[in-house]
Design a protein around this motif. Structure first.
Motif, PDB file in Angstrom:
ATOM      1  N   HIS A 130      38.113 -12.769 -40.753  1.00 36.80           N
ATOM      2  CA  HIS A 130      36.877 -13.357 -41.268  1.00 36.80           C
ATOM      3  C   HIS A 130      37.073 -14.820 -41.635  1.00 36.80           C
ATOM      4  CE1 HIS A 130      33.624 -13.798 -44.476  1.00 36.80           C
ATOM      5  NE2 HIS A 130      32.987 -13.666 -43.331  1.00 36.80           N
ATOM      6  N   TYR A 159      38.749 -11.475 -33.584  1.00 38.35           N
ATOM      7  CA  TYR A 159      38.658 -10.093 -34.045  1.00 38.35           C
ATOM      8  C   TYR A 159      39.423  -9.140 -33.138  1.00 38.35           C
ATOM      9  CZ  TYR A 159      35.559 -10.717 -37.992  1.00 38.35           C
ATOM     10  OH  TYR A 159      35.049 -11.064 -39.218  1.00 38.35           O
ATOM     11  N   TYR A 200      31.990  -3.436 -39.220  1.00 36.13           N
ATOM     12  CA  TYR A 200      31.826  -3.475 -37.762  1.00 36.13           C
ATOM     13  C   TYR A 200      30.358  -3.607 -37.363  1.00 36.13           C
ATOM     14  CZ  TYR A 200      36.685  -2.127 -37.940  1.00 36.13           C
ATOM     15  OH  TYR A 200      38.027  -2.112 -38.206  1.00 36.13           O
ATOM     16  N   LEU A 248      29.909  -7.169 -37.547  1.00 33.19           N
ATOM     17  CA  LEU A 248      30.587  -7.759 -36.391  1.00 33.19           C
ATOM     18  C   LEU A 248      29.717  -7.643 -35.144  1.00 33.19           C
ATOM     19  CD1 LEU A 248      33.042  -9.086 -35.140  1.00 33.19           C
ATOM     20  CD2 LEU A 248      34.119  -6.834 -34.967  1.00 33.19           C
ATOM     21  N   THR A 267      42.272  -7.717 -35.550  1.00 26.13           N
ATOM     22  CA  THR A 267      41.799  -6.447 -36.103  1.00 26.13           C
ATOM     23  C   THR A 267      42.453  -5.299 -35.350  1.00 26.13           C
ATOM     24  OG1 THR A 267      39.686  -7.496 -36.616  1.00 26.13           O
ATOM     25  CG2 THR A 267      39.764  -5.092 -36.688  1.00 26.13           C
ATOM     26  N   MET A 326      29.323 -10.849 -44.300  1.00 24.71           N
ATOM     27  CA  MET A 326      30.668 -10.318 -44.075  1.00 24.71           C
ATOM     28  C   MET A 326      31.592 -10.663 -45.248  1.00 24.71           C
ATOM     29  SD  MET A 326      31.004 -11.130 -39.984  1.00 24.71           S
ATOM     30  CE  MET A 326      32.393 -10.058 -39.575  1.00 24.71           C
ATOM     31  N   ASN A 371      35.143 -15.979 -31.634  1.00 24.64           N
ATOM     32  CA  ASN A 371      34.920 -14.826 -32.521  1.00 24.64           C
ATOM     33  C   ASN A 371      35.455 -13.513 -31.955  1.00 24.64           C
ATOM     34  OD1 ASN A 371      33.739 -16.586 -34.295  1.00 24.64           O
ATOM     35  ND2 ASN A 371      31.639 -15.958 -33.874  1.00 24.64           N
TER      36      ASN A 371
END
Length: 319
Positions: free
Chosen positions: A247, A295, A63, A66, A299, A121, A291
């Motif tokens: 990813h 995520y 994270y 991220l 996620t 990542m 992006n």
């Protein structure tokens, strides 16, 4: 007359950003998706930063990377979009020579930084899947900060040559840039004399990105796939591979438009100019927009925090 033309634009104080040649009449309509994308970039990436900062359970290397990606996307899009929209809405086309070179540096620098973050990542996913018991001891907060610093320094050093080279050329053709932003190739095309060194250096930087970041990502995922296929059950393999899904989507969203756009700008001389420019804007705007969406959707930890934020306590959104 010839001598006058050759000196008229030497070291111009300003450049004129033409926008999208051939589509000037449609600038107002084109600004609608551009503005929409920029709004999503701002809201989505700030949401990621807010959620990670607020939730202590998300204070982990993946994270942190991220958050670096979100900051990079915000800077990259803000470097270009406000000026593009000002051009489309208010016909504000002038840009100071130094501001143009600064924009050029930020575009190329943060593109390199984003590529480096995606490689970092990939390393995080490799350690998490191939060495899960050692993940916290290998990827410490100190190492994450050092990796981030190296990525920023590498991007800055590699791309600093672009504005330095552009500043030394003599500009004797025109000060009108047939583009929406000060991209290296668009500026260098206006220079007189032999500017092949700028083109060669651009190819060198692109090659570094491919040979270092892309190859590193591929090698990381080869090891990840080997570890996944060694798991005993299909469910375990799917669940483990699912942790890489976000990813992988982000990698594809970044590298496919970027590499395609770079190749077309250098090799696609027969394509119409507006195609080149629209493609250049796609690889600068679409990844920063996608992006946080990728995520946020894929996620679970971030998705749950978003639902908790927008849903009052004690309310079941599925009831």
């Amino acid at each position: 007359m010839s001598d006058s033309n050759k000196t008229a634009f030497t070291n111009p104080s300003t450049f004129i950003l033409q926008g999208i040649p051939g589509l000037e009449a449609a600038h107002a309509w084109i600004s609608i998706p551009f503005c929409t994308m920029y709004s999503i970039v701002i809201l989505g990436n700030f949401a990621i930063l807010f959620i990670v900062k607020r939730e202590a359970s998300l204070h982990e290397p993946v994270y942190y990377f991220l958050c670096m990606l979100a900051i990079t996307d915000l800077v990259l899009s803000t470097t270009t979009l406000p000026k593009i929209l000002a051009n489309f809405w208010f016909n504000s086309r002038e840009i100071d020579f130094s501001a143009c070179l600064t924009q050029m540096f930020f575009i190329h620098c943060f593109t390199e930084i984003e590529s480096g973050i995606l490689a970092a990542m990939a390393f995080d996913r490799y350690v998490a899947i191939c060495h899960p018991l050692r993940h916290s001891t290998i990827l410490t907060n100190s190492l994450v900060m050092k990796i981030g610093l190296v990525i920023v320094l590498r991007g800055s050093i590699l791309t600093l040559a672009f504005p330095l080279l552009a500043r030394q050329w003599q500009y004797c053709r025109t000060n009108i840039i047939a583009h929406t932003q000060c991209e290296n190739l668009g500026v260098v095309k206006l220079a007189c004399g032999d500017t092949r060194i700028s083109s060669y250096y651009g190819i060198f930087v692109l090659s570094c990105r491919i040979s270092l970041d892309v190859v590193f990502i591929i090698l990381s995922y080869i090891q990840i796939l080997r570890a996944i296929f060694s798991l005993p059950t299909k469910d375990a393999r799917l669940k483990t591979f699912g942790t890489c899904g976000s990813h992988i989507c982000v990698i594809l969203a970044f590298y496919i438009p970027t590499l395609f756009g770079s190749l077309v700008s250098r090799l696609g001389s027969n394509m119409p100019p507006h195609f080149h420019i629209l493609l250049a804007n796609i690889y600068l705007l679409v990844p920063p927009m996608l992006n946080p969406i990728i995520y946020g959707v894929r996620t679970k930890q971030i998705r749950d925090r978003l639902l908790q934020f927008f849903t009052p306590k004690g309310t079941d959104i599925f009831s």
